[in-house]
Structure formats: structure tokens, C-alpha cells
Design a protein around this motif. Structure first.
Motif, short mmCIF file in Angstrom:
data_model
loop_
_atom_site.label_atom_id
_atom_site.label_comp_id
_atom_site.label_asym_id
_atom_site.label_seq_id
_atom_site.Cartn_x
_atom_site.Cartn_y
_atom_site.Cartn_z
N ARG A 9 35.77 30.82 42.82
CA ARG A 9 36.41 31.04 44.12
C ARG A 9 36.06 30.35 45.16
O ARG A 9 36.46 29.63 46.02
CB ARG A 9 36.01 32.56 44.71
CG ARG A 9 36.85 32.83 45.94
CD ARG A 9 38.40 32.83 46.01
NE ARG A 9 38.75 34.13 45.13
CZ ARG A 9 39.85 34.44 44.83
NH1 ARG A 9 40.82 33.47 44.96
NH2 ARG A 9 40.19 35.50 44.15
N LYS A 10 34.60 29.91 45.09
CA LYS A 10 33.99 28.87 45.76
C LYS A 10 34.66 27.56 45.97
O LYS A 10 34.84 26.78 47.00
CB LYS A 10 32.54 28.80 45.64
CG LYS A 10 31.70 28.42 47.08
CD LYS A 10 30.32 28.73 46.52
CE LYS A 10 29.08 28.19 47.51
NZ LYS A 10 27.86 28.50 47.35
N THR A 30 41.79 26.48 60.79
CA THR A 30 40.92 28.02 61.22
C THR A 30 40.71 28.44 59.77
O THR A 30 41.43 28.56 58.87
CB THR A 30 41.83 28.82 61.94
OG1 THR A 30 43.10 29.14 61.26
CG2 THR A 30 42.49 27.91 63.29
N THR A 31 39.88 29.88 60.03
CA THR A 31 39.53 30.42 58.73
C THR A 31 40.57 31.18 58.35
O THR A 31 40.71 31.58 57.12
CB THR A 31 38.30 31.40 58.95
OG1 THR A 31 38.60 31.75 60.15
CG2 THR A 31 37.10 30.04 58.94
N ALA A 36 44.53 32.36 54.51
CA ALA A 36 45.89 32.70 54.01
C ALA A 36 46.52 31.83 52.78
O ALA A 36 47.05 32.00 51.91
CB ALA A 36 46.93 32.61 55.18
N GLU A 37 46.06 30.36 52.99
CA GLU A 37 46.16 29.43 51.79
C GLU A 37 45.48 29.73 50.55
O GLU A 37 45.96 29.65 49.70
CB GLU A 37 45.75 28.09 52.36
CG GLU A 37 45.99 27.08 51.20
CD GLU A 37 47.38 26.44 51.38
OE1 GLU A 37 48.06 26.12 50.48
OE2 GLU A 37 48.22 26.84 52.50
N VAL A 38 44.33 30.37 50.51
CA VAL A 38 43.50 30.82 49.35
C VAL A 38 43.93 31.77 48.66
O VAL A 38 43.96 32.29 47.63
CB VAL A 38 42.11 30.79 49.67
CG1 VAL A 38 41.33 31.10 48.32
CG2 VAL A 38 41.53 29.64 50.04
N GLY A 39 44.72 32.86 49.66
CA GLY A 39 45.28 34.13 49.38
C GLY A 39 44.04 35.15 49.13
O GLY A 39 44.31 35.89 48.46
N VAL A 40 43.06 35.02 50.03
CA VAL A 40 42.10 36.06 50.27
C VAL A 40 41.92 36.35 51.82
O VAL A 40 42.61 35.66 52.72
CB VAL A 40 40.66 35.72 49.75
CG1 VAL A 40 40.84 35.36 48.39
CG2 VAL A 40 40.20 34.50 50.29
N SER A 41 41.15 37.43 52.04
CA SER A 41 40.93 37.88 53.53
C SER A 41 39.84 36.81 54.15
O SER A 41 39.16 36.16 53.43
CB SER A 41 40.44 39.25 53.59
OG SER A 41 39.35 39.59 53.12
#
Length: 194
Positions: A9-10, A30-31, A36-41
Motif C-alpha cells: 500500500r505504501k 491534496t490528500t 480517491a485515486e488510491v481508493g482508500v480513505s
């Protein structure tokens, strides 16, 4: 899914950040957009990195490790100073060409409004490159018994400025003006007055 099959994930976060830097030139990442791009919060991002600055530092670490490992290979494979400098410059330009998002970091474009220590790290990277050039050029006098028409410091600065300029030009052109374009002709011109 076994541990070997699970995505790192990192690594995935850093790859998405680099890709966003490439595909969103001139935009601040932005974070929220990154999550959103990574698909996580966003909270999941912060489980892997304590801050956005640490994410950028991860990319700077990648730049340093990738380029300086290749520089070390060049130094071990070649002994003539000008051949070393030529190969080092070429490696840096090709690395930049293949990693447009990283160029936004090196040019400082992606670091606007970010933590000052990131710009300091990039400055240190270019200082280290210039020091490496200076060392190679100084060794020419020892190994080959030849000097230059200008000081090693001045020539090392020119080589470092050349790389920085090509990277900045690549970013300003929206990644259309390739850093390695015309390199061999420019190298010949630079070395004509050696």
C-alpha cells in the motif's frame, strides 16, 4: 490473499502520487484527491505516512536512490572523467524523461505551498550532484594529468545547472520537450572549450 500477493500500500500511494504529479501539471495534489485515486480513505493514507510531506520525501528518496545507484555504477565501470560526466548527465536526463512526475518535484513546481524541508532536500540533491561532478573533474587531473580551461568548481556548476535547466524546461513544456533531446550536440558544444 497471501502476503506476497497483497499490494504494498505504501508503494501504491507513492506511485499514485507520482502519476498524479505527471497527469495534473500545475495542480496541487491534496490528500483527499490522492486518497480517491488510491481508493482508500484519507485516514488510511495517514496510517502509512504521518504527513503529506513524508509522501513527498518518499519520492525524493526514490529519486536519490535511483539516480545515485546508477551514478555509482558509472563510476565503477568508467575511469575517464569526461566519459563519466557524459554518462552521468545522460542517465539523469533519461531518468527525468521516464519520470515526469518526479521532475515536478525536482523543479520545485509540486512543492509550492508544501513544507520547506522538501525544498531543502531537493536543493541538497542538486548540491550532491554538483559535488559528484566536481569530484569526477578533480580526479581527471590526478588520473589523466589533464586540467580544464576553467575551474572544476565552475564546470561542475555548469553541468549541474544544465541538468536543472533541462528538467525545468521539461516541466514548463508540459512534458513535451524531452530532457535528452539534442544532448549529444549540446555535450559536444560544452566540451569544445574544455
Amino acid at each position: 490473499m497471501t502476503a506476497a500477493q497483497k499490494p504494498n500500500r505504501k508503494q501504491q500511494i507513492l506511485e499514485c502520487l507520482a502519476k498524479m504529479l505527471e497527469t495534473c501539471p500545475g495542480q496541487r495534489i491534496t490528500t483527499a484527491k490522492l486518497a480517491a485515486e488510491v481508493g482508500v480513505s484519507e485516514a488510511a493514507l495517514y496510517r502509512h505516512f504521518p504527513s503529506k510531506a513524508r509522501m513527498f520525501e518518499g519520492l525524493i528518496d526514490f529519486i536519490e536512490e535511483s539516480t545515485f545507484s546508477r551514478v555509482n555504477l558509472i563510476l565503477s565501470d568508467h575511469k575517464e572523467a569526461l566519459v563519466r560526466c557524459h554518462h552521468i548527465l545522460h542517465v539523469l536526463l533519461v531518468f527525468s524523461e521516464r519520470n515526469p512526475g518526479m521532475c515536478r518535484i525536482l523543479a520545485g513546481d509540486a512543492l509550492m505551498g508544501e513544507n520547506e524541508r522538501l525544498r531543502t532536500r531537493v536543493n541538497q540533491y542538486f548540491e550532491k550532484l554538483e559535488t559528484q561532478f566536481k569530484q569526477v573533474l578533480r580526479e581527471r587531473k590526478l588520473r589523466e594529468g589533464k586540467g580544464f580551461s576553467i575551474s572544476e568548481q565552475a564546470l561542475a556548476n555548469i553541468l549541474g545547472a544544465y541538468v536543472e535547466g533541462k528538467i525545468s524546461q521539461y516541466v514548463r513544456s508540459g512534458f513535451t520537450k524531452k530532457p535528452s533531446e539534442d544532448f549529444n550536440d549540446q555535450w559536444q558544444f560544452l566540451m569544445a572549450g574544455k
